[in-house]
Design a protein around this motif. Structure first.
Motif, short mmCIF file in Angstrom:
data_model
loop_
_atom_site.label_atom_id
_atom_site.label_comp_id
_atom_site.label_asym_id
_atom_site.label_seq_id
_atom_site.Cartn_x
_atom_site.Cartn_y
_atom_site.Cartn_z
N LEU A 59 -0.61 -7.47 40.78
CA LEU A 59 -1.74 -7.50 39.85
C LEU A 59 -1.32 -6.98 38.47
O LEU A 59 -1.78 -7.48 37.44
N CYS B 38 -10.58 -9.73 47.29
CA CYS B 38 -10.86 -10.08 45.89
C CYS B 38 -9.59 -10.59 45.20
O CYS B 38 -9.63 -11.57 44.44
N ALA B 39 -8.45 -9.92 45.46
CA ALA B 39 -7.19 -10.35 44.86
C ALA B 39 -6.80 -11.73 45.34
O ALA B 39 -6.28 -12.56 44.57
N GLY C 205 -9.03 -14.22 43.56
CA GLY C 205 -8.60 -14.32 42.17
C GLY C 205 -7.33 -15.14 42.02
O GLY C 205 -7.20 -15.95 41.10
N GLY D 201 -9.64 -10.08 40.72
CA GLY D 201 -8.56 -9.30 41.32
C GLY D 201 -8.41 -7.90 40.76
O GLY D 201 -7.78 -7.04 41.38
N VAL E 73 -8.63 -4.29 42.54
CA VAL E 73 -7.55 -3.71 43.34
C VAL E 73 -7.01 -2.43 42.71
O VAL E 73 -6.71 -1.45 43.41
N SER F 122 0.10 -12.77 43.89
CA SER F 122 -0.94 -11.80 44.22
C SER F 122 -1.65 -12.17 45.51
O SER F 122 -2.03 -11.28 46.30
N ALA G 140 -1.81 -9.76 48.76
CA ALA G 140 -3.12 -9.38 49.30
C ALA G 140 -3.16 -9.52 50.82
O ALA G 140 -3.68 -8.66 51.53
#
Length: 413
Positions: A220, A289-290, A293, A320, A323, A387, A391
């Motif tokens: 990230l 979420c990552a 994204g 993302g 995170v 990413s 994740a």
């Protein structure tokens, strides 16, 4: 006290954002290639990585009040030589010194903030600190872009130096350490909780939580540094926006990231207070979420409309971003309080490897591409893929509660 540290972080990221805003001006004045600009960006994060490993030692040798003052003063003066003697060599040395001084600051700022918050309630203050990057790009970046456009790129660097010096003055008159992280003396930490015995560093750094979260935040952070270094250039060269508007538009993904971090960490802290497992609220939620994204960023190269590209990048980046604060909070849980600064320092130093690689690789991709816009878009797609993979690894491997027992079980007994 937390607000004072947030302002310091805003200045910290303002220094980073300033380089991205003036990158095209430097490129033109100093006749630099995209790869050279990327190399300068990566050199900063190489120094940042090296500096991060000194966070624990600095926290042991000096008070938080003293060490953060010294680091902030160095930031204020590091880029001024470029104002008076602009050259590629001076640029590289100035960015290296700035990176070296900023490297330990992230862990020390988090440690200082955590001293005022219980471990179970650190998600939101973590978001405020991580959100400072977004605030900087929302509030400072447009102002820096206007200053650079109206008065020349040197004026933007002078402005950052002035506000850094002002912060140092306020810091010396205001700062006190809180009760939740043991300090080095009673005078700096009156009323602190009893200190747990230290444990061997390998017991902390070899946990699956530490390793997998470090990989995730590094991926990230690579995206964050590419945005700071290259996004205004992408908006200008790839999407056709003016130089002033490109600097202003840097605020768009930052606004999305700020909303994501604040709302996501508030939700995480609330669920944690209701008894939800730490793994669910600090690991699975941000990692998902990552992943989402990353999937959004994957489609950037097929977007043909400039406005749509800005929106897609903003959404992918913003989703993302949650995170970063939650991973810091999770890592801080697995180690004894006295080793918080050192643990976060190593995590953030390793995280900065993403910043070392991202800007330079992006510059190489842009130079090799048939069209600069396609090169930038391809770089964002690659960031999304990396990413997403990291994740998945975090979801599978990380568990703060399990690793807290492995690390601190003997120390707490």
């Amino acid at each position: 006290m937390t607000a004072l540290l947030v302002v310091l972080y805003i200045i910290n990221y303002g220094d980073k954002a300033a380089f991205g805003i003036i990158a095209q001006s430097l490129k033109d004045e100093l006749s630099m290639s995209a790869a050279q600009i990327g190399l300068v960006g990566s050199l900063f994060f190489f120094a940042f990585t090296v500096g991060g490993f000194f966070a624990g030692a600095l926290n042991k040798w000096l008070s938080l009040r003293t060490v953060l003052f010294v680091l902030a003063i160095v930031w204020a003066f590091a880029m001024l030589p470029l104002v008076f003697a602009a050259s590629v060599g001076v640029l590289m040395v100035s960015r290296f010194v700035l990176g070296l001084a900023e490297g330990p600051s992230s862990a020390l700022i988090h440690t200082a903030a955590y001293s005022w918050h219980e471990p179970e309630k650190r998600g939101f203050p973590s978001a405020l600190l991580s959100g400072a990057a977004s605030v900087s790009k929302i509030a400072l970046a447009p102002l820096l872009a206007w200053i650079a456009y109206s008065f020349g790129w040197r004026s933007a660097l002078i402005f950052m130096s002035v506000i850094g010096i002002v912060w140092c003055f306020i810091w010396l008159r205001t700062w006190q350490v809180g009760p939740y992280v043991p300090g080095k003396s009673t005078s700096e930490n009156a009323g602190s909780q009893a200190e747990e015995p230290r444990v061997p560093w390998r017991r902390i750094l070899l946990t699956r939580t530490f390793i997998s979260l470090t990989l995730l935040v590094a991926s990230l952070y690579a995206l964050v540094t590419v945005v700071l270094t290259w996004l205004p250039s992408y908006f200008e060269v790839g999407l056709g926006y003016s130089r002033l508007n490109s600097g202003v538009l840097l605020a768009a993904p930052s606004l999305a990231g700020l909303i994501s971090m604040v709302s996501g960490t508030l939700l995480s802290d609330r669920l944690s207070a209701k008894g939800w497992p730490t793994r669910a609220v600090r690991i699975v939620f941000p990692a998902l979420c990552a992943f989402i994204g990353g999937a959004v960023l994957f489609i950037v190269p097929i977007i043909t409309t400039p406005l749509a590209a800005v929106i897609v990048i903003s959404i992918g980046y913003g989703i993302g971003a949650v995170v970063l604060p939650l991973a810091n909070a999770a890592v801080s849980q697995i180690c004894p309080p006295a080793q918080t600064a050192g643990t976060l320092g190593v995590c953030l130093a390793l995280m900065a490897i993403g910043g070392l690689v991202g800007p330079y690789v992006t510059g190489l991709i842009v130079d090799a591409a048939s069209d600069p816009g396609l090169g930038y878009a391809t770089a964002f797609r690659i960031m999304g893929i990396v990413s997403g993979v990291c994740a998945v690894l975090a979801i599978v491997l990380a568990d703060p509660d399990r690793d807290k027992q492995l690390v601190r079980g003997k120390a707490s007994a």
